[in-house]
Design an enzyme around this catalytic site. Structure first.
Site, PDB file in Angstrom:
ATOM      1  N   SER A  76       1.005  -1.015  -0.158  1.00  0.00           N
ATOM      2  CA  SER A  76      -0.074   0.027  -0.012  1.00  0.00           C
ATOM      3  C   SER A  76       0.902   1.083   0.141  1.00  0.00           C
ATOM      4  O   SER A  76       1.791   1.237   0.876  1.00  0.00           O
ATOM      5  CB  SER A  76      -1.034   0.053   1.095  1.00  0.00           C
ATOM      6  OG  SER A  76      -1.766   0.931   1.295  1.00  0.00           O
ATOM      7  N   GLU A  77       0.768   2.241  -1.020  1.00  0.00           N
ATOM      8  CA  GLU A  77       1.927   2.999  -1.228  1.00  0.00           C
ATOM      9  C   GLU A  77       1.921   4.006  -0.085  1.00  0.00           C
ATOM     10  O   GLU A  77       2.824   4.893  -0.034  1.00  0.00           O
ATOM     11  CB  GLU A  77       1.668   3.759  -2.468  1.00  0.00           C
ATOM     12  CG  GLU A  77       0.183   4.449  -2.715  1.00  0.00           C
ATOM     13  CD  GLU A  77      -0.600   3.739  -3.366  1.00  0.00           C
ATOM     14  OE1 GLU A  77      -0.552   2.579  -3.360  1.00  0.00           O
ATOM     15  OE2 GLU A  77      -1.500   4.530  -4.391  1.00  0.00           O
ATOM     16  N   ASN A  78       1.037   4.145   0.859  1.00  0.00           N
ATOM     17  CA  ASN A  78       1.133   5.113   1.978  1.00  0.00           C
ATOM     18  C   ASN A  78       2.139   4.595   3.132  1.00  0.00           C
ATOM     19  O   ASN A  78       2.590   4.967   4.011  1.00  0.00           O
ATOM     20  CB  ASN A  78      -0.128   5.154   2.739  1.00  0.00           C
ATOM     21  CG  ASN A  78      -0.855   3.993   3.099  1.00  0.00           C
ATOM     22  OD1 ASN A  78      -0.907   3.121   2.333  1.00  0.00           O
ATOM     23  ND2 ASN A  78      -1.839   4.053   4.160  1.00  0.00           N
ATOM     24  N   SER A  91       8.686   3.829   0.192  1.00  0.00           N
ATOM     25  CA  SER A  91       7.477   3.332  -0.622  1.00  0.00           C
ATOM     26  C   SER A  91       7.788   3.641  -2.221  1.00  0.00           C
ATOM     27  O   SER A  91       7.294   2.743  -2.991  1.00  0.00           O
ATOM     28  CB  SER A  91       6.077   4.020   0.068  1.00  0.00           C
ATOM     29  OG  SER A  91       4.954   3.337  -0.461  1.00  0.00           O
TER      30      SER A  91
END
Lengths: 216, 215
Positions: free
Chosen positions: A45-47, A87
């Site tokens: 999840s890119e967060n 990320s």
């Protein structure tokens, strides 16, 4: 089977153990529901999370454990968290095996538009430009048409997300590959004739002599 | 590092300041500091952050109160009010790909003039930017970003200002903590020195100017 399930199940067949995969919001998220049992896939999840799990049970959500839309998720055994520079280092740096994103348009050269409809809908690109530019493999998961008009077009009329062509588009009707700058029909959905795909597609499709049915 | 009362921490931010604010869809955003900014009616702000969250949350509160003149963000899709103010020219919005945004901030905090990335080439993001060839590949030059203040949210701060973060609330926080003239950190937990082991300090104390006292 509903269109979204057809798409998600087909894309899930491209997963294998140990892969690092980023799923966009919408139909792409559903791919996680179809991972074969026993297979360990790392969802990013890119967060700032690798090891994203399912939606937490009632009362088990944590306000600091969320997906890229800010919604509560769980983390699987072996999960890791990191900052946004890491990320996107993972995304651009050749570490991300597969990204699955939604699309507004894909043209016959494989260019994707999925971040803006000028003067109408301006969500911003978020991580989409980095994902399409940087992932080893890019699959677009979307419905074949929008309100009857083609989404797989000759040339994108919307601003593109990246000049890097996507690898595949998977819809409820077909799997289309964009290798060598051409749109090639790889598979049709169960019970869908080639002519129906061609009729719903504005882009010129290369149709091999034999087009197999999607395995579901 | 000095500890500071919430009210005084915000009082030192002038109208027109450029702020970096941590958080991703308001997760990891210093809500108490934001609420105090609204209460003190700090105006004409430039905000650099990942997104503007949603109405009533995080940076969304600043947008709703019309305190922001310009934002530099990657995503405004979950905040219809930001989109509305953009369409009516009340708010200037610069959209930056998320990975480029965080690297521009990182560059600003690490003494670099900018970074080279392939992201955005051939898209509207390229407008006005320089292309640079390196080893046969084409990149965009994306210049560094800095701010007057960074508003950081940590999970744990110690009495010296060492910070550690939790889960997905880390996001942009440790990056912006390097890239502003004045760093104001708030934390869910403020603990004695030594509670955060050296290996778990993510933002070292010397870069933190103020820790906001908890209520």
């Amino acid at each position: 089977m509903n269109p979204q399930t057809i798409i998600a199940r087909r894309i899930a067949r491209e997963l294998s153990s140990g892969m690092l995969v980023n799923l966009g919001i919408g139909i792409p998220t559903l791919v996680a529901n179809h991972v074969p049992s026993g297979m360990q896939v790392f969802f990013q999840s890119e967060n700032g999370l690798i090891g994203t799990g399912s939606v937490p049970e009632d009362g088990m959500a944590h306000p600091m454990l969320t997906d890229a839309a800010g919604q509560p998720v769980t983390a699987l055994p072996g999960a890791s968290t990191f900052d946004s520079a890491m990320s996107f280092g993972l995304i651009r740096g050749g570490h991300l095996d597969l990204t699955v994103l939604g699309g507004l348009q894909v043209d016959q050269a494989g260019q994707l538009a999925n971040w803006v409809i000028p003067n109408k809908m301006v969500p911003g690109m978020g991580g989409a430009m980095d994902l399409v530019s940087g992932a080893k493999r890019v699959i677009v998961a979307m419905q074949h048409t929008a309100k009857g008009s083609a989404k797989i077009v000759k040339k994108c009329t919307l601003p593109i997300t990246s000049t890097r062509p996507v690898d595949w588009v998977v819809t409820e009707l077909a799997v289309i590959s964009f290798r060598d700058g051409r749109a090639t029909l790889l598979e049709t959905a169960p019970g869908v004739p080639v002519a129906q795909v061609v009729a719903a597609t504005e882009a010129d499709l290369v149709i091999p002599d034999h087009v197999p049915e999607m395995v579901q | 590092m000095r500890t500071i009362a919430l009210e005084r921490s915000v009082a030192m931010i002038p109208d027109g300041a450029c702020l970096m604010i941590g958080g991703f869809m308001s997760v990891g955003t210093p809500e108490r500091v934001i609420d105090e900014m609204v209460r003190q009616n700090k105006r004409d702000l430039t905000v650099i952050a990942n997104d503007t969250a949603m109405p009533g949350k995080g940076i969304g509160k600043l947008v709703q109160a019309k305190l922001v003149r310009k934002i530099i963000v990657s995503h405004i899709g979950l905040n219809p009010e930001t989109q509305r103010q953009m369409m009516t020219d009340e708010l200037e919005v610069e959209l930056v790909p998320q990975g480029t945004l965080v690297e521009r901030i990182r560059a600003g905090g690490h003494g670099l003039g900018g970074i080279l990335t392939q992201t955005g080439i051939g898209t509207p993001v390229e407008t006005g930017k320089q292309r640079i060839e390196v080893n046969g590949k084409t990149y965009l030059l994306e210049i560094a970003l800095r701010a007057d203040f960074a508003l950081v949210q940590a999970f744990i701060a110690d009495y010296l200002g060492n910070l550690s973060y939790a889960l997905t609330a880390r996001n942009f926080n440790p990056i912006i903590a390097m890239a502003a003239d004045t760093v104001i950190a708030s934390a869910d937990n403020i603990v004695p020195v030594g509670v955060i082991s050296p290996d778990h300090v993510v933002t070292p104390a010397p870069v933190v100017d103020y820790v906001v006292a908890n209520a």
